[in-house]
Every structure is written in structure tokens, then in C-alpha cells.
Design a protein around this motif. Structure first.
Motif, short mmCIF file in Angstrom:
data_model
loop_
_atom_site.label_atom_id
_atom_site.label_comp_id
_atom_site.label_asym_id
_atom_site.label_seq_id
_atom_site.Cartn_x
_atom_site.Cartn_y
_atom_site.Cartn_z
N CYS A 87 4.25 -2.83 -10.50
CA CYS A 87 4.40 -1.39 -10.73
C CYS A 87 5.10 -0.74 -9.53
CB CYS A 87 3.05 -0.73 -10.99
SG CYS A 87 1.84 -0.96 -9.70
N GLY A 88 5.56 0.48 -9.74
CA GLY A 88 6.25 1.21 -8.68
C GLY A 88 7.72 0.81 -8.59
N ASP A 89 8.33 1.09 -7.43
CA ASP A 89 9.76 0.84 -7.25
C ASP A 89 10.15 -0.61 -7.54
OD1 ASP A 89 9.98 3.45 -6.51
OD2 ASP A 89 10.80 3.07 -4.51
N TYR A 136 12.09 3.73 -12.92
CA TYR A 136 12.25 4.96 -12.12
C TYR A 136 11.81 4.67 -10.69
CZ TYR A 136 12.36 7.15 -16.72
OH TYR A 136 12.68 7.49 -18.00
N GLN A 137 12.35 5.41 -9.75
CA GLN A 137 11.93 5.24 -8.36
C GLN A 137 11.38 6.56 -7.84
OE1 GLN A 137 15.40 3.55 -6.37
NE2 GLN A 137 14.60 1.50 -6.71
N PHE A 138 10.20 6.90 -8.32
CA PHE A 138 9.53 8.12 -7.87
C PHE A 138 8.07 7.79 -7.56
CE2 PHE A 138 12.67 9.78 -10.99
CZ PHE A 138 13.47 10.46 -10.09
N THR A 139 7.54 8.53 -6.62
CA THR A 139 6.14 8.33 -6.25
C THR A 139 5.22 8.55 -7.45
OG1 THR A 139 6.50 8.86 -3.97
CG2 THR A 139 4.32 9.35 -4.82
N HIS A 140 5.45 9.65 -8.18
CA HIS A 140 4.54 9.96 -9.28
C HIS A 140 4.66 8.95 -10.42
CE1 HIS A 140 8.23 12.37 -9.45
NE2 HIS A 140 8.22 12.17 -10.74
N VAL A 141 5.84 8.34 -10.58
CA VAL A 141 5.97 7.32 -11.64
C VAL A 141 5.25 6.04 -11.20
CG1 VAL A 141 7.55 5.98 -13.07
CG2 VAL A 141 8.11 8.33 -12.46
N ILE A 160 1.59 -6.49 -8.14
CA ILE A 160 2.68 -6.45 -7.15
C ILE A 160 3.18 -5.02 -7.07
CG2 ILE A 160 5.00 -7.28 -6.60
CD1 ILE A 160 4.38 -9.74 -8.37
N ALA A 161 3.09 -4.43 -5.86
CA ALA A 161 3.59 -3.06 -5.66
C ALA A 161 4.35 -3.05 -4.33
CB ALA A 161 2.42 -2.08 -5.64
N ALA A 162 5.34 -3.96 -4.25
CA ALA A 162 6.01 -4.22 -2.97
C ALA A 162 7.15 -3.26 -2.67
CB ALA A 162 6.52 -5.66 -2.96
N GLY A 198 21.44 3.99 -2.74
CA GLY A 198 20.50 3.37 -3.68
C GLY A 198 19.48 2.52 -2.95
N ARG A 199 18.49 2.10 -3.72
CA ARG A 199 17.39 1.33 -3.13
C ARG A 199 17.16 0.06 -3.94
NH1 ARG A 199 13.84 3.56 -0.06
NH2 ARG A 199 12.03 2.98 -1.31
N VAL A 200 17.05 -1.06 -3.22
CA VAL A 200 16.85 -2.35 -3.93
C VAL A 200 15.38 -2.75 -3.88
CG1 VAL A 200 18.66 -4.07 -4.14
CG2 VAL A 200 18.08 -3.20 -1.89
N GLU A 236 -1.25 -4.84 3.01
CA GLU A 236 -0.06 -4.11 3.44
C GLU A 236 0.47 -4.74 4.72
OE1 GLU A 236 2.10 -1.57 2.39
OE2 GLU A 236 3.07 -2.28 4.24
N LYS A 237 1.77 -5.04 4.71
CA LYS A 237 2.31 -5.75 5.87
C LYS A 237 2.90 -4.80 6.91
CE LYS A 237 6.96 -6.68 4.15
NZ LYS A 237 7.92 -7.68 3.78
N HIS A 238 3.12 -3.54 6.50
CA HIS A 238 3.80 -2.65 7.44
C HIS A 238 2.94 -1.43 7.72
CE1 HIS A 238 7.05 -1.25 9.73
NE2 HIS A 238 7.61 -0.44 8.85
N ALA A 245 0.84 -1.21 0.00
CA ALA A 245 0.00 0.00 0.00
C ALA A 245 0.86 1.25 0.00
CB ALA A 245 -0.94 -0.01 1.19
N GLY A 246 1.90 1.26 -0.84
CA GLY A 246 2.65 2.49 -1.11
C GLY A 246 1.93 3.25 -2.21
N SER A 247 2.60 4.24 -2.79
CA SER A 247 1.91 5.05 -3.80
C SER A 247 1.40 4.19 -4.97
CB SER A 247 2.79 6.18 -4.30
OG SER A 247 4.12 5.78 -4.32
N GLY A 270 3.21 3.36 2.57
CA GLY A 270 4.53 2.90 2.13
C GLY A 270 5.64 3.88 2.46
N ASP A 271 6.68 3.83 1.65
CA ASP A 271 7.88 4.64 1.91
C ASP A 271 7.63 6.12 1.78
OD1 ASP A 271 9.30 2.48 2.45
OD2 ASP A 271 10.67 2.57 0.73
N CYS A 272 6.88 6.50 0.76
CA CYS A 272 6.74 7.93 0.48
C CYS A 272 6.18 8.65 1.70
CB CYS A 272 5.83 8.12 -0.73
SG CYS A 272 5.71 9.83 -1.20
N LEU A 273 5.12 8.10 2.25
CA LEU A 273 4.50 8.76 3.40
C LEU A 273 5.35 8.62 4.67
CD1 LEU A 273 2.16 10.11 4.92
CD2 LEU A 273 1.14 7.85 5.20
#
Ligand SMILES: Cc1cc2nc3c(=O)[nH]c(=O)nc-3n(C[C@H](O)[C@H](O)[C@H](O)COP(=O)(O)OP(=O)(O)OC[C@H]3O[C@@H](n4cnc5c(N)ncnc54)[C@H](O)[C@@H]3O)c2cc1C
Length: 731
Positions: free
Chosen positions: A556-558, A563-568, A388-390, A517-519, A280-282, A258-260, A286-289
């Protein structure tokens, strides 16, 4: 910086070698027509000459064959008329077998020659000017160009020379072009050569292809495309073969994360009345918020206020100071997160029609997801599609000693309540740079370590330079070309040992923040069980529709990149959810043609499309217009007269290839250019738009004005000067 610092042109113009090739082509074609080649290669003439040529072949078979071969290559290579006739002659002179062999190789060689010449002369130019418009065609050619070419070759609807020249403008490899052409033309060649063996009986070349024969060619041409679709279908069936498909599904989509990206996927699915479950497990958001955009921008704002207070004298204020408690600053950051939180909450999404489950998802079959709920129970969900939006997590490289010195990341830094005295930030990317400046402004002595020659490496060198200069002026110790080798603790003192210019540099610090960086999160939730592959960048492998190996499972997403952006992530979420729900009717390719981003350092850096470095690397012809913000009234009034708007355009045209803005509110200012690029508006349209005075947004208009000035029609202006002189009664 002046209003129009410069408007430069570089890239693919007509260079000397191209001029030589064009001249040679014109000369050869001229010679052909001057010697009456077009008359010689007429049907009646060929029939008349048949006997004498056959006699020549009888006395000098190899020489005749070789000369014929060369003549055929020349005619087809120069795209001259007469290839079909020459094929008939081949049949008449050499018979079916040898005629077919000679023509098959000569026509493929000639076609490839024309292809190469067209590519050499025109491809750069065409791709530069129409690259954006041709993107879909280029992608199509890259993916299945061989099939298309084969179809075109088989169906004799498009002229031979047109295919050669047009394909030269695409990214198809010459080798592929050659062999596909040879294969595709073989059937037609045999038909024509065979007809040539009966040359005396043929009344005109038009009679060779009967409607029945053309119909057969059309079917043959369609065959590869039909075969491809069938293969895709069979492949998909094979992927699913080892799984038992439920007879019915409880829901249409299950979204994991449940990130962007996940939130938007769930939102869209619910909006079109699909039954959707979001797992959502956490933490929702997600990260953005929780650990990304929101807390970082809140921290940056407090740091910026502090910086402005320090610069009070610049604003005519004699005395202004601030005392602060870092713990309170961090508490405010958390308050901001809590304030935004309801936007992403279970309550909101439940209200929107999304079933929200708090727990860890695990994909067990292509249609079933197990959710380990917080109460210890597990629920199995059946679904037609899965998104999958993990997301991703900070990368901590295995540098010796890193764990011993204690490492903060963008996940954990928000727990700090005491300002580190000496902070080492590993990484010169956007996240590392934003946090470096924020912590430095609170008074930490920050050393930023980057192994490359500059920070913000994705941007142009002058952009990095502007930011590095500001960092230096704020007392930040930026160490570029420094590679972290190991961390040690000596006499209770934490030390980073870095490699620099062949030697070792030791840097003392109290706390370490790693931002290298982010994996993507690709482990532990079923990808391994299902055999869903990942890429070299460690993202989940998807096609252009964001489908994974299993066409009903999307990413989708990161976690999907690139790309690693919320809007993408949110942008991709639209494609993933719409394709997941409606893909049986129509699928949409994720469109990355106009992706903007910003780095929220001071001066802010924002970009859309190409920058100068990329344009040069990709040999894309471009003009550069730079407007310096030091000239802008509002920036001067605000005490922020620094930075620039740098626009890349197609040479001689106002079409925007890319924009970089450095300066106050760059991330907001760039929106106008993003809209312009997205909707095909050029600089003339921006210039023709009223911008409120005095605003920073006027910078966009002035950049367009600078471009216009550099393209002023001098001839017309000279005439106008004369006209006005004449109107004044002068000469
Ligand atoms: C410090 C920082 C600053 C940033 N600033 C910006 C910025 O200014 N602008 C910008 O555009 N981007 C920024 N980003 C990037 C942005 O945060 C990410 O691109 C965005 O959060 C990605 O969204 P996502 O939905 O793909 O993944 P995430 O937000 O990471 O969400 C993925 C979610 O999936 C959950 N999950 C994973 N596995 C499972 C499972 N098996 N079951 C259930 N749930 C699972 C995770 O718990 C997580 O909540 C920043 C990032 C950081 C770290």
C-alpha cells in the motif's frame, strides 16, 4: 467571472446514426408483427407446417438452409420472440447434426448482433448515468465476464434476449461475447434441436426441459466458477510450494516502512489487538513528515506571509516590509517537522501496542522478515502476513551532466540554508510547482522547465493557465515545451541546455532542483528473491485487495500506487491491514471511486472526480457549471477574489461527476464535494445546506445555485408569473 459563467453540456447525446438505427429497428419489428410473424412462429403452426417445409428442404436444401439461417439471425438479432421454436424447427427440418450446426452459428451471430446494437444505442448512455454504480459490475465483467456469461448461457433461467441486450451495456468485448455464447449455448442447442427431431411427439416446448435436465444445466453452469476458484487456490499453493511454512507465527503482521501507509497499517492492526511489528530503516513518519507534505507546507506558509506583506498596499496598508534570513525560515521548517514528529514517533506507536523496530527489513520467505538492526545484529521475524509500505523516492533522470552540476531533490532541498540566486526547477507537476513558487517568493530567480505544453498537466488547461498567469505575475520564468537535454559548466557557469521548438535554449543557473516524479522503492528488500512482480509504472503489482503474488503479502501507499498522496496511502492501509488480518472471512476491494487531491500553489488547486478534459477523453456526457470566486463576498473582502468552482454533473441531473476548485483554501473547500460524492449527495443537497456568511465555503453553495438556475423549470415559472399576476387582480 460571473456567478454562473456557464452551464454547458457535451458528450454522448442521441446522434443521427443512432436515430437511423432506432428507426430501422422499429420498422423491422413493425414489419414482423404486421406480417403476422408472431402468429407464424407459434408451436401449433410450426407443427402444422412441418411437412411442407421439409418438402422445400428436400427440393432446395442449400437455399432452405441459408434462408433459415438468415431468418434465425434476424429473429434473434431483433430480440423477437420465437428463437426456441426456431431451434425446434431446425431439428425437425435439418436433423440433429445440421440443425445443431446451423442454430449454433445463427444464434451466436444473432445474439452478437443484438449485443452490438444494444451497445451502440445504449451503452454510453447507461455508463454515463450509472457508471459509478456500475463500476463494480464493469470491473467484474472485465475480470471474469466470460465465466459469468458462460454460466448464464448454460443455465436457461435468464431469457436469451435479456442476456444479449444486458451484456451489450458492459465493457465485454464482442469477440469474447460471441465465442463464449456459442460455447455456453451448445448444450442447450443440442437438447432443443434433438427435441425438434421428434417434433411430432412433443406436446409443448415447456416439456422439453425436465427438472432433471435443468438441474444438470445448473451444475454445468456452476462448474466454471467452481473451477476458477479451484484454479486460484491451486495457483496460490504453487506460489508457496518452494517455501517452508513455519508451524506457528510470532506475530500477525509485519509492516515494512513507517510512512503514512505503514503507520496507518500498524495502527489499525494494533487497534484490533493483532500482534504487529513496524519496521523503519530511516525516519518514522516517512516522506510526508520529513521531506514531503509537512516541510513543503511549512515553507509555503512562510513564503505566503512574505507575499502578503509585499501586497500590503492592496489591504490599505501604506508601508509594510519584511527582512528575513533564509536559514531561519528553513530552521522554522525543521521546527514544524519536530512539532509534528511525536504523532508518528516510536513512543506513540509503542504506546498504541505496536512493536517498533528501527532497521532495514528484508523479506526472506513469504512468512519471514529479517531486520538488520542499527546495532549491527539481525532479527528474524515470523509472521502470518506482511504489509509492504516502502514508499517512493525522487526520480533523477539520466540527463547528461546532471550529476556534475549538483542536483537537489525533495529529499535534499530541506538541507539548504542559503537561498539560491538563480534556481532551475525541472518539472511542472505539483511538487515542482509548489517549490517553484515558494522559492520565487523568497526572492530566488526561478526558471521552471516543463517539457509538456503546460504545468499541472493533470488539471484542465484553464487551471494550468490560471496558475501560470500568477507565476508570471510573480516574476517566475515558466518554460513549457522545453525538454532538458544536458547540463554543462562553462567558465564556472552552470548551464541547462534545453530543446525548444526544434532549437536549443541555454539557461544559466546556480542551483538545480529536480522534481520530475517519484519512483517506488521496490529493490533490495526481498521482492526479487520472492519473485514479486512490479508493474510498468514500477509499483509493486497487487490485485484489487492489495495482495501481491503471495496472497499473504500486501502492498500500500506510494510503493503500490496508482496515486502518490498521503491520504490515499492511509486509505489503502485500511484495506491492506484489514484484508491481511481478516481476509480468510471477508476481503475488501480497495475503493478508488472518490479520490481528492490538492496542489498547494497560489492560487490553490483542488480536485475530486472527473475534470472536463478527462470527461471529454472518455466520452462521458457531462454538464459544466462554473462559479467565479470574483463574485464571492468573502473572497472580495479578503482580497482573494480570483479562481473558480467548476462542477461537472450528469446532464439534466444534479449528480456530481467531479469538481475542480481554484482559489484560496481550495483544498479545504473541496471537502464538501468529496463528502457529497462519497455519499451520493447531489448539488440540490448542497444548495439546501446552510453555509455561514461570509465564508469561502459559500462558493460551493453558489456553484450549486448556478447549476440550479441553469435548470430552472421555465414552464412552471411562466405559470407562476401568471398565477401571481392573477393574484394581483390582473389578467
Ligand atoms: C515535496 C513533497 C510534497 C508532498 N506534498 C504532499 C501533499 O501536500 N499531500 C499529499 O497527500 N502528499 C504529498 N506528498 C506525497 C506524500 O509525501 C507521499 O504520498 C507519502 O509520503 C507516501 O507515504 P508512504 O507511506 O507510501 O511512503 P513513505 O512516506 O515514503 O514511507 C516509506 C517508508 O518506508 C521506509 N522503508 C523503505 N524500505 C524499507 C525497508 N526495507 N525496511 C524498512 N523501512 C523501509 C522508508 O525509509 C520510508 O520511511 C508530497 C511529497 C513530496 C516529496
Amino acid at each position: 467571472m460571473s456567478q454562473a459563467r456557464d452551464a454547458r453540456t457535451s458528450g454522448a447525446g442521441m446522434n443521427r446514426s443512432k436515430i437511423v438505427v432506432v428507426a430501422a429497428l422499429v420498422a423491422l419489428i413493425g414489419v414482423f408483427f404486421a406480417l403476422g410473424g408472431h402468429r407464424y412462429l407459434s408451436f401449433d403452426n410450426i407443427k402444422a407446417q412441418q411437412a411442407s417445409v421439409q418438402a422445400l428442404f428436400g427440393s432446395h436444401p442449400w437455399t432452405t438452409a441459408a434462408l433459415f439461417f438468415l431468418a434465425y439471425v434476424a429473429v434473434t438479432g431483433l430480440s423477437l420472440p420465437g428463437a426456441a421454436l426456431m431451434t425446434l424447427i431446425a431439428g425437425a427440418i435439418f436433423g440433429l447434426l445440421w440443425g445443431t450446426l446451423i442454430v449454433s452459428f445463427a444464434s451466436s451471430a444473432g445474439a452478437t448482433l443484438a449485443f452490438v446494437v444494444s451497445r451502440f444505442l445504449l451503452r454510453d448512455w447507461v455508463q454515463t448515468r450509472f457508471g459509478q454504480a456500475l463500476r463494480a459490475i464493469n470491473d467484474g465483467v472485465a475480470r471474469e465476464g466470460g465465466f459469468y456469461l458462460f454460466t448464464l448461457r448454460l443455465i436457461p433461467a435468464v431469457p436469451f434476449f435479456v442476456i444479449n441486450l444486458a451484456m451489450g451495456l458492459t465493457p465485454m468485448r464482442a469477440r469474447t461475447f460471441y465465442w463464449v455464447s456459442q460455447l455456453g449455448m451448445l448444450a442447450g442447442t443440442i437438447v432443443y434441436v434433438n427435441a425438434g427431431t421428434q417434433l411430432a411427439a412433443i406436446e409443448s416446448p415447456a416439456g422439453i426441459l425436465s427438472p432433471g435436465l435443468i438441474g444438470a444445466f445448473v451444475l454445468l453452469g456452476l462448474f466454471p466458477l467452481v473451477a476458477k476458484r479451484t484454479i486460484e487456490y491451486v495457483k496460490a499453493r504453487r506460489v508457496y510450494a518452494r517455501w517452508r511454512r513455519p508451524a506457528r507465527f510470532e506475530r500477525n503482521v509485519v509492516v515494512i516502512g513507517a510512512g503514512s501507509a505503514g503507520l496507518v497499517s500498524a495502527y489499525i492492526s494494533a487497534a484490533v489487538r493483532a500482534k504487529v511489528t513496524l519496521v523503519e530503516k530511516h525516519r518514522m513518519g516517512g516522506d510526508c513528515l520529513n521531506t514531503g507534505c509537512v516541510p513543503s507546507k511549512a515553507l509555503i506558509k512562510s513564503a505566503r506571509v512574505l507575499d502578503q506583506i509585499r501586497r500590503a498596499r492592496d489591504y490599505g496598508l501604506q508601508q509594510a516590509s519584511a527582512t528575513f534570513d533564509f536559514a531561519e525560515v528553513m530552521a522554522r521548517v525543521q521546527r514544524v517537522v519536530r512539532t509534528v514528529e511525536p504523532h508518528d514517533s516510536v513512543e506513540r506507536y509503542t504506546g498504541l501496542g505496536v512493536e517498533c523496530l528501527e532497521g532495514a527489513a528484508n523479506i526472506v520467505t513469504p512468512w519471514e522478515v529479517d531486520v538488520a538492526l542499527s546495532d549491527g545484529s539481525t532479527r528474524r521475524l515470523s509472521t502470518r502476513a506482511i504489509v509492504i509500505a516502502a514508499g517512493a523516492r525522487p526520480l533523477v533522470p539520466p540527463i547528461p551532466g546532471i550529476e556534475d552540476v549538483g542536483v537537489l531533490t525533495s529529499d535534499t532541498v530541506w538541507g539548504l540554508r542559503t537561498l539560491p540566486k538563480r534556481l532551475v526547477v525541472l518539472g511542472g507537476g505539483p511538487i515542482g510547482s509548489e517549490l517553484t513558487q515558494a522559492f520565487a517568493r523568497f526572492g530566488a530567480k526561478v526558471t521552471q522547465i516543463e517539457m509538456l505544453p503546460r504545468i499541472l498537466i493533470r488539471e484542465d488547461p484553464e487551471v494550468s493557465q490560471m496558475v501560470m498567469q500568477r507565476f508570471a505575475s510573480e516574476g517566475i520564468d515558466v518554460r513549457v515545451n522545453h525538454k532538458a537535454k544536458r547540463f554543462v559548466i562553462e567558465n564556472g557557469q552552470k548551464l541547462l541546455v534545453a530543446e525548444h521548438e526544434g532549437g536549443e535554449v541555454r539557461i544559466e543557473f546556480d542551483q538545480l532542483l529536480c522534481a520530475v516524479g517519484r519512483v517506488p522503492n521496490t529493490e533490495g528488500y526481498g521482492l526479487e528473491t520472492l519473485g514479486i512482480p512490479t508493474t510498468r509504472a514500477r509499483t509493486v503489482e497487487t490485485n484489487e485487495y492489495l495482495q501481491t503474488l503471495y496472497p499473504n503479502i500486501y502492498a500500500c501507499g506510494d510503493v503500490a500506487g496508482p496515486y502518490q498522496f498521503t491520504h490515499v496511502g492511509a486509505h489503502q492501509a485500511w484495506y491492506a491491514s484489514v484484508n491481511a488480518l481478516f481476509g480468510s472471512f471477508k476481503r475488501f476491494r480497495a475503493d478508488y471511486s472518490v479520490i481528492p487531491w490538492a496542489t498547494f500553489v497560489d492560487p490553490e488547486v483542488a480536485r475530486v472526480g472527473l475534470n472536463e478534459t478527462e470527461a471529454k477523453e472518455r466520452n462521458i456526457a457531462h454538464e459544466i457549471t462554473v462559479y467565479g470566486l470574483d463574485d464571492l463576498d468573502r473572497a472580495i473582502a479578503d482580497g482573494e477574489a480570483h479562481g473558480m468552482v467548476k462542477v461537472l454533473t450528469v446532464p439534466g441531473k444534479d449528480r456530481i461527476l467531479g469538481v475542480t476548485i481554484v482559489g484560496e483554501h481550495a483544498g479545504d473547500l473541496i471537502a464538501e464535494f468529496v463528502a457529497a460524492m462519497r455519499h451520493g449527495l447531489g448539488l440540490n443537497k448542497i444548495l439546501g445546506t446552510i453555509h455561514i456568511y461570509p465564508t469561502l465555503a459559500e462558493a460551493n453553495k453558489y456553484a450549486a445555485g448556478a447549476w440550479k438556475k441553469a435548470h430552472a423549470p421555465e414552464g412552471v415559472l411562466r405559470l407562476l408569473a401568471r398565477y401571481h399576476g392573477w393574484m394581483r387582480g390582473g389578467a
